[in-house]
Write a protein that holds these residues in place. Structure first.
Motif, PDB file in Angstrom:
ATOM      1  N   PHE A  44       2.805  -2.054  -9.843  1.00  0.00           N
ATOM      2  CA  PHE A  44       1.842  -1.851  -8.756  1.00  0.00           C
ATOM      3  C   PHE A  44       1.454  -3.166  -8.080  1.00  0.00           C
ATOM      4  O   PHE A  44       1.253  -3.217  -6.871  1.00  0.00           O
ATOM      5  CB  PHE A  44       0.574  -1.183  -9.294  1.00  0.00           C
TER       6      PHE A  44
ATOM      7  N   LYS B 138       0.837  -1.210   0.000  1.00  0.00           N
ATOM      8  CA  LYS B 138       0.000   0.000   0.000  1.00  0.00           C
ATOM      9  C   LYS B 138       0.871   1.259   0.000  1.00  0.00           C
ATOM     10  O   LYS B 138       0.567   2.239  -0.683  1.00  0.00           O
ATOM     11  CB  LYS B 138      -0.917  -0.007   1.210  1.00  0.00           C
TER      12      LYS B 138
ATOM     13  N   SER C 241       5.142   2.565 -12.246  1.00  0.00           N
ATOM     14  CA  SER C 241       3.714   2.247 -12.253  1.00  0.00           C
ATOM     15  C   SER C 241       3.419   0.886 -12.875  1.00  0.00           C
ATOM     16  O   SER C 241       2.308   0.368 -12.735  1.00  0.00           O
ATOM     17  CB  SER C 241       2.941   3.333 -13.004  1.00  0.00           C
TER      18      SER C 241
ATOM     19  N   GLY D  36       1.409   6.645  -6.799  1.00  0.00           N
ATOM     20  CA  GLY D  36       0.196   7.373  -7.186  1.00  0.00           C
ATOM     21  C   GLY D  36       0.373   8.873  -7.060  1.00  0.00           C
ATOM     22  O   GLY D  36      -0.070   9.638  -7.922  1.00  0.00           O
TER      23      GLY D  36
ATOM     24  N   ARG E 139       2.136   1.913  -3.499  1.00  0.00           N
ATOM     25  CA  ARG E 139       1.094   2.422  -4.385  1.00  0.00           C
ATOM     26  C   ARG E 139       0.749   3.874  -4.076  1.00  0.00           C
ATOM     27  O   ARG E 139       0.487   4.671  -4.982  1.00  0.00           O
ATOM     28  CB  ARG E 139      -0.153   1.541  -4.264  1.00  0.00           C
TER      29      ARG E 139
END
Length: 350
Positions: A159, A128, A156, A135, A131
């Motif tokens: 992920f 998490k 990316s 992000g 990401r």
């Protein structure tokens, strides 16, 4: 409801981007409204027209007037005579604070010159966190930081199952951001005629895991101003040659130019110069200009051949650009400090 309100006030919705509305009259001048959910930017030729639109909207909606544009969706704006600057310094500082990198050592490049990840590298326990970090970098890259395009696109792609090696690259990007938080896009008023200038490039078989190539493009309005559009993308199919990879990249670049041309035509009646697309592969240029059947390109998907009709109908100009002067080189492969410095003027308008 907002659409109905604006249309009733004689605004015309842009057919290319439905979040842009324009009202143009000889008496009142031009007013442009840009919408993002419930946040609006209103631009007008004069204060009288601006006040009329704000009063009209405030009678229909509960509205807060924040005054002259300074901050919008994580982006800082500063306006001076003949220049508008965009930056995300505050957003960068929030990212660094969020991942405890406020006091980290700075780096001069977004990533190492080689991004070779081993297959047996230990997996990240906190997926998490990875990401969230990537992000945040994606939003930063999309808005104001074309120099991060390549590395963020690379990150990316992992992920689903990031490793500790990928997290090291993320921290490298954050260190680079700490030293370059002040970078900003500068849009200057130009004395020359405006027209789209696009650069297209590809890195053939760049990904060693599946041998797919990387596409990169960027677009500006004139040589004195910063970029208005840029992208790094992994190609959907495997190219069998450099020429084929460049051809597919060129197709994506021209698609973006067509979109931008339509958007501009829907905003004003200014007659823009013909779009110029710069390409550094002579074989690709020959393939476009002389569309004979070649043994090595018979398999190329027909969807990419619209390039030929675009150039043949003289809608755009395809011009050769030496590889050393190709700006999008920094968007298809890791960039050196020298290249970042060389192309800073084109990317950021400084």
């Amino acid at each position: 409801m907002l659409h109905t309100c604006l249309v009733d006030d004689n605004f015309i919705q842009n057919t290319t981007d439905h979040c842009v509305y324009i009202k143009d009259s000889k008496e009142a001048g031009k007013v442009i409204v840009v919408i993002w959910v419930d946040d609006l930017i209103i631009a007008a030729d004069n204060n009288e027209s601006l006040d009329k639109v704000k009063n009209m909207l405030s009678t229909r909606f509960k509205m807060k007037d924040l005054g002259r544009l300074k901050y919008f969706l994580g982006m800082d704006f500063s306006q001076s005579d003949g220049c508008v600057k965009m930056s995300q310094k505050r957003f960068v500082e929030k990212i660094l604070e969020r991942f405890d990198m406020q006091q980290c050592r700075t780096r001069e490049t977004p990533c190492d010159t080689k991004l070779d990840y081993s297959e047996d590298a230990p997996k990240m326990s906190d997926v998490k966190k990875y990401r969230e970090a990537v992000g945040s970098l994606i939003y930063l890259t999309t808005c104001t930081r074309p120099d991060l395009c390549f590395v963020v696109s690379k990150l990316s792609q992992h992920f689903a199952d990031p490793t500790e090696e990928h997290w090291v690259t993320v921290k490298h990007v954050l260190r680079y951001l700490r030293g370059t938080a002040d970078k900003q896009l500068c849009f200057r008023k130009s004395g020359e005629s405006l027209g789209l200038l696009a650069y297209s490039d590809a890195d053939w078989a760049a990904d060693t895991s599946d041998r797919r190539s990387t596409t990169g493009y960027c677009v500006s309005m004139c040589k004195d101003s910063s970029l208005v559009s840029w992208k790094t993308k992994k190609q959907p199919t495997i190219a069998l040659s450099t020429c084929e990879a460049e051809y597919m990249a060129l197709a994506l670049t021209i698609q973006e130019c067509i979109y931008l041309e339509q958007l501009l035509r829907g905003i004003d009646t200014y007659v823009y110069k013909k779009t110029i697309v710069y390409e550094d592969n002579q074989g690709t240029i020959a393939l476009v200009r002389n569309p004979v059947r070649r043994q090595r390109c018979k398999h190329v998907d027909i969807k990419y051949h619209f390039i030929r009709s675009t150039i043949r109908e003289d809608k755009m100009s395809l011009v050769y650009c030496p590889t050393d002067d190709m700006v999008t080189d920094v968007m298809t492969k890791p960039a050196s400090r020298l290249k970042l410095s060389k192309f800073a003027g084109v990317m950021f308008g400084v």
